[in-house]
Design a protein around this motif. Structure first.
Motif, PDB file in Angstrom:
ATOM      1  N   ARG A   1      17.098 -48.196 -63.194  1.00  0.00           N
ATOM      2  CA  ARG A   1      17.788 -47.463 -64.280  1.00  0.00           C
ATOM      3  C   ARG A   1      18.250 -45.981 -63.658  1.00  0.00           C
TER       4      ARG A   1
ATOM      5  N   ALA B   1      20.667 -51.256 -75.721  1.00  0.00           N
ATOM      6  CA  ALA B   1      21.184 -50.002 -76.396  1.00  0.00           C
ATOM      7  C   ALA B   1      19.817 -49.006 -76.175  1.00  0.00           C
ATOM      8  N   LEU B   2      18.594 -49.384 -76.524  1.00  0.00           N
ATOM      9  CA  LEU B   2      17.607 -48.570 -76.445  1.00  0.00           C
ATOM     10  C   LEU B   2      17.307 -47.931 -75.246  1.00  0.00           C
ATOM     11  N   ILE B   3      17.276 -48.746 -74.173  1.00  0.00           N
ATOM     12  CA  ILE B   3      17.208 -48.398 -72.791  1.00  0.00           C
ATOM     13  C   ILE B   3      18.361 -47.421 -72.283  1.00  0.00           C
ATOM     14  N   LEU B   4      19.540 -47.763 -72.577  1.00  0.00           N
ATOM     15  CA  LEU B   4      20.525 -46.915 -71.961  1.00  0.00           C
ATOM     16  C   LEU B   4      21.080 -45.856 -72.967  1.00  0.00           C
ATOM     17  N   GLY B   5      20.256 -45.614 -74.202  1.00  0.00           N
ATOM     18  CA  GLY B   5      20.710 -44.724 -75.119  1.00  0.00           C
ATOM     19  C   GLY B   5      21.827 -44.686 -75.961  1.00  0.00           C
ATOM     20  N   LEU B   6      22.156 -46.162 -76.169  1.00  0.00           N
ATOM     21  CA  LEU B   6      23.464 -46.366 -76.935  1.00  0.00           C
ATOM     22  C   LEU B   6      23.244 -46.661 -78.333  1.00  0.00           C
ATOM     23  N   SER B   7      24.304 -46.468 -79.290  1.00  0.00           N
ATOM     24  CA  SER B   7      24.284 -46.614 -80.641  1.00  0.00           C
ATOM     25  C   SER B   7      24.456 -48.063 -80.611  1.00  0.00           C
TER      26      SER B   7
ATOM     27  N   GLY C   1      22.637 -38.501 -68.033  1.00  0.00           N
ATOM     28  CA  GLY C   1      22.968 -39.791 -68.787  1.00  0.00           C
ATOM     29  C   GLY C   1      22.747 -40.989 -67.964  1.00  0.00           C
ATOM     30  N   MET C   2      22.165 -42.139 -68.609  1.00  0.00           N
ATOM     31  CA  MET C   2      22.185 -43.249 -67.803  1.00  0.00           C
ATOM     32  C   MET C   2      23.188 -43.965 -67.589  1.00  0.00           C
TER      33      MET C   2
ATOM     34  N   PHE D   1      20.880 -42.778 -62.985  1.00  0.00           N
ATOM     35  CA  PHE D   1      21.395 -41.627 -64.059  1.00  0.00           C
ATOM     36  C   PHE D   1      22.215 -40.704 -63.373  1.00  0.00           C
TER      37      PHE D   1
END
Ligand code: 16G
Length: 278
Positions: free
Chosen positions: A234, A142-148, A241-242, A236
């Motif tokens: 990673r 979640a941290l890496i992919l920018g997810l909640s 967005g990733m 994009f």
């Protein structure tokens, strides 16, 4: 959702399929070169020339000795020298196998998929699926992919093959909003993402040296402790967005990663500079 895991790579040719490739005249006492070297030379040519493929089995020592009309000691010395060169693997109780995966040179400056990389080299990409499932992103993902926290992801875990030979183990995580059903991927992930309008556009890749664990070596059909490259990619979308987080282990004996380097701009002498200095 979970598909059954398979972990067997396609079978290689048995010894009987290799035998017709041998040249009866390849080893002769009329030549000055020691017999074991002649035999090693013949087998080396067949392996490097691609007539005998990675993981193919060689006939038993006794059969090779009969076929080439040499002693078993000569055969053993020839096999040992090819094992020392890394072209053969001798497995206790199982026999002697070729160990020469296709060698792939991959430029690091272009964003391509595994399938495209193989196609551009005339090789056929394949997969052995280990897992295709949906789940909740871990805190690290979640941290890496920018997810909640609690957001859904699709996970794809597979062995990537080139002409049936295992090259890498790949574990890919894609947010479910880009790939709700991991079962939709049977071959190329990038083809599926592009078809859904999510175009992989840019990637950051980190490579580090590692060695294969027992489990990884089994999946890649090689020896535990063999050198490998751990790669984290990673990727994009054009919007920033990733779209994927991929962690892979590539066989060190199968890959060369190549980067083109250029002089940085200020160091390139201009025409004006060289004229002024002359
Ligand atoms: C490559 C990429 C991986 C990507 C895959 C897509 C590296 C280190 N990894 O294996 O990030 O998911 O290609 O390939 O290059 P596909 O479209 O053939 O599934």
């Amino acid at each position: 959702m979970r598909s059954p895991a398979r972990n067997a790579v396609p079978a290689a040719a048995p010894a009987a399929a290799v035998e017709p490739l041998f040249d009866n005249q390849a080893v002769s006492s009329a030549r000055a070169l020691p017999l074991y070297m002649q035999l090693a030379q013949h087998l080396r040519q067949l392996i490097i020339g691609g007539a005998i493929n990675d993981r193919d089995a060689l006939p038993a020592e006794r059969d090779l000795a009969e076929r080439f009309r040499v002693s078993r000691v000569t055969v053993r010395k020839a096999l040992q020298s090819l094992t020392d060169e890394g072209l053969l693997q001798q497995r206790q109780g199982a026999g002697t196998f070729v160990s020469a995966p296709p060698r792939v040179e991959q430029p690091l400056s272009v964003l391509t998929s595994f399938t495209e990389d193989m196609q551009s080299r005339g090789l056929t990409a394949g997969s052995v699926w280990l897992d295709r499932a949906t789940g909740t992103a871990s805190s690290d993902e979640a941290l890496i992919l920018g997810l909640s926290l609690g957001e859904r992801v699709s996970r794809l875990r597979r062995i990537r093959l080139a002409n049936g030979v295992p090259m890498a183990i790949e574990h890919c995580v894609v947010p479910s909003r880009f790939l709700p059903d991991p079962g939709a991927v049977s071959g190329s992930l990038y083809d599926v993402l592009r078809a859904r309008g999510h175009i992989p556009h840019r990637a950051l890749q980190r490579l580090s040296a590692t060695s294969l664990t027992d489990d990884q070596a089994r999946l890649l059909d090689t020896q535990p402790g063999s050198p490998a490259l751990h790669i984290e990619r990673r990727t994009f979308l054009p919007t920033g967005g990733m779209v994927e987080l991929v962690r892979s282990s590539y066989r060190g004996d199968a890959y060369d990663f190549v980067v083109e380097l250029q002089l940085s701009a200020p160091s390139i002498p201009s025409r004006h500079d060289s004229e002024a200095g002359s």
